[in-house]
Design a protein around this motif. Structure first.
Motif, PDB file in Angstrom:
ATOM      1  N   GLU A  56     -17.990  -1.953   3.480  1.00 28.93           N
ATOM      2  CA  GLU A  56     -18.572  -0.733   4.028  1.00 28.93           C
ATOM      3  C   GLU A  56     -17.507   0.357   4.171  1.00 28.93           C
ATOM      4  O   GLU A  56     -16.438   0.117   4.722  1.00 28.93           O
ATOM      5  CB  GLU A  56     -19.202  -1.015   5.395  1.00 28.93           C
ATOM      6  N   GLY A  57     -17.806   1.525   3.625  1.00 30.92           N
ATOM      7  CA  GLY A  57     -16.875   2.640   3.704  1.00 30.92           C
ATOM      8  C   GLY A  57     -16.147   2.933   2.412  1.00 30.92           C
ATOM      9  O   GLY A  57     -15.493   3.976   2.295  1.00 30.92           O
ATOM     10  N   VAL A  58     -16.255   2.039   1.406  1.00 32.32           N
ATOM     11  CA  VAL A  58     -15.600   2.267   0.119  1.00 32.32           C
ATOM     12  C   VAL A  58     -16.476   3.189  -0.728  1.00 32.32           C
ATOM     13  O   VAL A  58     -17.636   2.886  -1.001  1.00 32.32           O
ATOM     14  CB  VAL A  58     -15.349   0.945  -0.634  1.00 32.32           C
ATOM     15  N   LYS A  59     -15.914   4.308  -1.133  1.00 31.12           N
ATOM     16  CA  LYS A  59     -16.659   5.298  -1.916  1.00 31.12           C
ATOM     17  C   LYS A  59     -16.462   5.111  -3.418  1.00 31.12           C
ATOM     18  O   LYS A  59     -17.412   5.192  -4.197  1.00 31.12           O
ATOM     19  CB  LYS A  59     -16.219   6.702  -1.513  1.00 31.12           C
ATOM     20  N   SER A  60     -15.220   4.884  -3.844  1.00 29.92           N
ATOM     21  CA  SER A  60     -14.938   4.702  -5.272  1.00 29.92           C
ATOM     22  C   SER A  60     -13.740   3.795  -5.450  1.00 29.92           C
ATOM     23  O   SER A  60     -12.922   3.618  -4.540  1.00 29.92           O
ATOM     24  CB  SER A  60     -14.692   6.052  -5.961  1.00 29.92           C
ATOM     25  N   VAL A  61     -13.648   3.213  -6.646  1.00 33.79           N
ATOM     26  CA  VAL A  61     -12.580   2.274  -6.987  1.00 33.79           C
ATOM     27  C   VAL A  61     -11.961   2.720  -8.304  1.00 33.79           C
ATOM     28  O   VAL A  61     -12.669   3.104  -9.242  1.00 33.79           O
ATOM     29  CB  VAL A  61     -13.133   0.839  -7.120  1.00 33.79           C
ATOM     30  N   PHE A  62     -10.631   2.654  -8.365  1.00 34.22           N
ATOM     31  CA  PHE A  62      -9.918   3.035  -9.580  1.00 34.22           C
ATOM     32  C   PHE A  62      -8.870   1.981  -9.900  1.00 34.22           C
ATOM     33  O   PHE A  62      -8.102   1.575  -9.028  1.00 34.22           O
ATOM     34  CB  PHE A  62      -9.243   4.397  -9.389  1.00 34.22           C
ATOM     35  N   PHE A  63      -8.851   1.520 -11.150  1.00 30.44           N
ATOM     36  CA  PHE A  63      -7.870   0.526 -11.601  1.00 30.44           C
ATOM     37  C   PHE A  63      -6.823   1.192 -12.477  1.00 30.44           C
ATOM     38  O   PHE A  63      -7.152   1.923 -13.421  1.00 30.44           O
ATOM     39  CB  PHE A  63      -8.541  -0.585 -12.416  1.00 30.44           C
ATOM     40  N   GLY A  64      -5.548   0.948 -12.177  1.00 30.01           N
ATOM     41  CA  GLY A  64      -4.455   1.359 -13.038  1.00 30.01           C
ATOM     42  C   GLY A  64      -3.828   0.131 -13.673  1.00 30.01           C
ATOM     43  O   GLY A  64      -4.316  -0.990 -13.497  1.00 30.01           O
ATOM     44  N   PRO A  65      -2.753   0.296 -14.416  1.00 28.94           N
ATOM     45  CA  PRO A  65      -2.108  -0.853 -15.052  1.00 28.94           C
ATOM     46  C   PRO A  65      -1.663  -1.916 -14.055  1.00 28.94           C
ATOM     47  O   PRO A  65      -1.782  -3.115 -14.320  1.00 28.94           O
ATOM     48  CB  PRO A  65      -0.902  -0.235 -15.773  1.00 28.94           C
ATOM     49  N   ASP A  66      -1.144  -1.490 -12.887  1.00 28.02           N
ATOM     50  CA  ASP A  66      -0.656  -2.452 -11.902  1.00 28.02           C
ATOM     51  C   ASP A  66      -1.021  -2.066 -10.476  1.00 28.02           C
ATOM     52  O   ASP A  66      -0.355  -2.469  -9.535  1.00 28.02           O
ATOM     53  CB  ASP A  66       0.861  -2.629 -12.021  1.00 28.02           C
ATOM     54  N   THR A 102       0.847  -1.189   0.000  1.00 29.68           N
ATOM     55  CA  THR A 102       0.000   0.000   0.000  1.00 29.68           C
ATOM     56  C   THR A 102       0.879   1.233   0.000  1.00 29.68           C
ATOM     57  O   THR A 102       1.968   1.232   0.583  1.00 29.68           O
ATOM     58  CB  THR A 102      -0.927   0.044   1.236  1.00 29.68           C
ATOM     59  N   GLN A 103       0.417   2.245  -0.668  1.00 26.32           N
ATOM     60  CA  GLN A 103       1.177   3.488  -0.761  1.00 26.32           C
ATOM     61  C   GLN A 103       0.233   4.670  -0.560  1.00 26.32           C
ATOM     62  O   GLN A 103      -0.848   4.723  -1.152  1.00 26.32           O
ATOM     63  CB  GLN A 103       1.861   3.609  -2.120  1.00 26.32           C
ATOM     64  N   ASP A 104       0.630   5.602   0.295  1.00 29.69           N
ATOM     65  CA  ASP A 104      -0.163   6.807   0.498  1.00 29.69           C
ATOM     66  C   ASP A 104      -0.222   7.627  -0.782  1.00 29.69           C
ATOM     67  O   ASP A 104       0.668   7.552  -1.631  1.00 29.69           O
ATOM     68  CB  ASP A 104       0.439   7.667   1.611  1.00 29.69           C
ATOM     69  N   THR A 105      -1.270   8.421  -0.905  1.00 26.97           N
ATOM     70  CA  THR A 105      -1.408   9.347  -2.023  1.00 26.97           C
ATOM     71  C   THR A 105      -1.560  10.756  -1.454  1.00 26.97           C
ATOM     72  O   THR A 105      -1.777  10.926  -0.257  1.00 26.97           O
ATOM     73  CB  THR A 105      -2.645   9.009  -2.890  1.00 26.97           C
ATOM     74  N   PRO A 106      -1.454  11.781  -2.289  1.00 30.73           N
ATOM     75  CA  PRO A 106      -1.665  13.149  -1.782  1.00 30.73           C
ATOM     76  C   PRO A 106      -3.069  13.368  -1.225  1.00 30.73           C
ATOM     77  O   PRO A 106      -3.303  14.327  -0.498  1.00 30.73           O
ATOM     78  CB  PRO A 106      -1.421  14.020  -3.022  1.00 30.73           C
ATOM     79  N   ASN A 107      -4.001  12.484  -1.588  1.00 32.28           N
ATOM     80  CA  ASN A 107      -5.365  12.564  -1.077  1.00 32.28           C
ATOM     81  C   ASN A 107      -5.481  11.671   0.159  1.00 32.28           C
ATOM     82  O   ASN A 107      -5.357  10.448   0.046  1.00 32.28           O
ATOM     83  CB  ASN A 107      -6.359  12.116  -2.151  1.00 32.28           C
ATOM     84  N   PRO A 108      -5.712  12.223   1.343  1.00 36.25           N
ATOM     85  CA  PRO A 108      -5.769  11.387   2.555  1.00 36.25           C
ATOM     86  C   PRO A 108      -6.906  10.377   2.554  1.00 36.25           C
ATOM     87  O   PRO A 108      -6.866   9.399   3.301  1.00 36.25           O
ATOM     88  CB  PRO A 108      -5.955  12.419   3.685  1.00 36.25           C
ATOM     89  N   ASN A 109      -7.899  10.576   1.696  1.00 32.48           N
ATOM     90  CA  ASN A 109      -9.021   9.642   1.625  1.00 32.48           C
ATOM     91  C   ASN A 109      -8.820   8.544   0.585  1.00 32.48           C
ATOM     92  O   ASN A 109      -9.713   7.713   0.388  1.00 32.48           O
ATOM     93  CB  ASN A 109     -10.325  10.394   1.319  1.00 32.48           C
ATOM     94  N   SER A 110      -7.687   8.554  -0.098  1.00 33.03           N
ATOM     95  CA  SER A 110      -7.400   7.551  -1.124  1.00 33.03           C
ATOM     96  C   SER A 110      -6.109   6.815  -0.787  1.00 33.03           C
ATOM     97  O   SER A 110      -5.133   7.428  -0.360  1.00 33.03           O
ATOM     98  CB  SER A 110      -7.270   8.196  -2.510  1.00 33.03           C
ATOM     99  N   ASP A 142     -11.246   4.897   9.587  1.00 41.93           N
ATOM    100  CA  ASP A 142      -9.860   4.520   9.831  1.00 41.93           C
ATOM    101  C   ASP A 142      -9.420   3.496   8.784  1.00 41.93           C
ATOM    102  O   ASP A 142     -10.056   2.450   8.614  1.00 41.93           O
ATOM    103  CB  ASP A 142      -9.732   3.920  11.240  1.00 41.93           C
ATOM    104  N   TRP A 143      -8.312   3.802   8.093  1.00 41.22           N
ATOM    105  CA  TRP A 143      -7.811   2.858   7.092  1.00 41.22           C
ATOM    106  C   TRP A 143      -7.472   1.511   7.720  1.00 41.22           C
ATOM    107  O   TRP A 143      -7.581   0.471   7.065  1.00 41.22           O
ATOM    108  CB  TRP A 143      -6.573   3.431   6.403  1.00 41.22           C
ATOM    109  N   ASN A 144      -7.055   1.510   8.959  1.00 37.28           N
ATOM    110  CA  ASN A 144      -6.696   0.252   9.620  1.00 37.28           C
ATOM    111  C   ASN A 144      -7.893  -0.686   9.769  1.00 37.28           C
ATOM    112  O   ASN A 144      -7.724  -1.897   9.908  1.00 37.28           O
ATOM    113  CB  ASN A 144      -6.087   0.533  10.995  1.00 37.28           C
ATOM    114  N   LEU A 145      -9.090  -0.127   9.749  1.00 39.43           N
ATOM    115  CA  LEU A 145     -10.297  -0.950   9.809  1.00 39.43           C
ATOM    116  C   LEU A 145     -10.724  -1.427   8.425  1.00 39.43           C
ATOM    117  O   LEU A 145     -11.342  -2.485   8.290  1.00 39.43           O
ATOM    118  CB  LEU A 145     -11.445  -0.164  10.454  1.00 39.43           C
ATOM    119  N   LEU A 146     -10.390  -0.657   7.400  1.00 41.96           N
ATOM    120  CA  LEU A 146     -10.777  -1.011   6.029  1.00 41.96           C
ATOM    121  C   LEU A 146      -9.787  -1.956   5.362  1.00 41.96           C
ATOM    122  O   LEU A 146     -10.171  -2.821   4.557  1.00 41.96           O
ATOM    123  CB  LEU A 146     -10.906   0.259   5.182  1.00 41.96           C
TER     124      LEU A 146
END
Length: 252
Positions: free
Chosen positions: A103-113, A59-67, A125-129
């Motif tokens: 529960e708690g997933v708002k949107s999904v995005f697929f990239g190449p990998d 897992t890698q953080d993104t500039p968006n704290p909700n993603s 909390d991401w730790n719960l998701l």
């Protein structure tokens, strides 16, 4: 030496780009994507491994704290990206449908990998998701099912015979310089049109609701397009009808 480096960087962007860069080789465009604004050079990777299934998920953080960006170590979409802004949009993806059941997933995005998950609010909390997301991704890849079915729509962002020289250069610059950088942050930018000097773009994935999305468009994408293509006067974000309805709902 400096001129040679500029010419090397311009390879594949066409002779017009080369002429511009030779002329201005002593100056550099002041552009930056939101991934380069007030953030560390390398974001930390977290690794989750299930010994039974023999699969590593980073897992890698993104500039968006909700993603959050999930990297399964396997191909997701070979050479394209797809965004699912709601469960109804996931009709063509068995994996996206399963992820929306969490529960708690708002949107999904697929990239190449990679897979970018956006949660519904900062209070979650991401730790719960994460455990449910990890399990869903691993179970899906173990099943052997396709990530998307044949009925999946394809975004027509590639060059076409109807494109003029300016549009071709815009698409080339997006595909070779801009989109790969945005995808590193778990998002994407899709070409939607060019009219009266304005490039219309749609932000996807982690960029959709990112607080830095305006910086991405103005200080990043717009400045770079204007540096190489004088015909570009500005950049504006295009949102779908679903996005408009969601913004209205959040504002009431």
């Amino acid at each position: 030496m400096a001129a040679a480096r500029w010419l090397g960087a311009a390879a594949g962007l066409g002779s017009r780009f080369c002429r511009v860069m030779v002329k201005d080789h002593n100056s550099t465009p002041q552009w930056c994507f939101h991934r380069l604004v007030q953030r560390k050079q390398f974001l930390p990777l977290a690794v989750w491994h299930n010994a039974v299934r023999g699969m590593f998920i980073q897992t890698q953080d993104t500039p968006n704290p909700n993603s959050l960006k999930f990297i399964p170590g396997k191909e997701v979409l070979e050479s394209r990206t797809m965004e699912f802004s709601n469960p109804a949009a996931a009709f063509c993806s068995p994996l996206a449908r399963q992820l929306f059941k969490i529960e708690g997933v708002k949107s999904v995005f697929f990239g190449p990998d990679f897979i970018t998950i956006t949660k519904e609010s900062e209070d979650l909390d991401w730790n719960l998701l994460k455990p449910d997301i990890y399990a869903t991704i691993m179970d899906f890849f173990a099943s052997g099912l396709p990530v998307v079915t044949d009925e999946a729509p394809r975004a027509d962002t590639g060059a076409s015979e109807d494109d003029d020289e300016v549009v071709l250069m815009i698409k080339e610059l997006l595909d070779t310089r801009i989109r790969p950088t945005v995808q590193e942050d778990g998002g994407d930018v899709i070409y939607k049109g060019f009219e009266d000097g304005i490039v219309q773009l749609k932000l996807q994935g982690s960029c959709t609701s990112c607080p830095s999305s305006i910086i991405t468009l103005k200080n990043g994408i717009q400045n770079m397009l204007q540096f190489y293509i004088p015909e570009v006067e500005g950049v504006e974000q295009v949102v779908d009808d679903d996005d408009d309805m969601e913004k209205e709902a959040n504002s009431t």
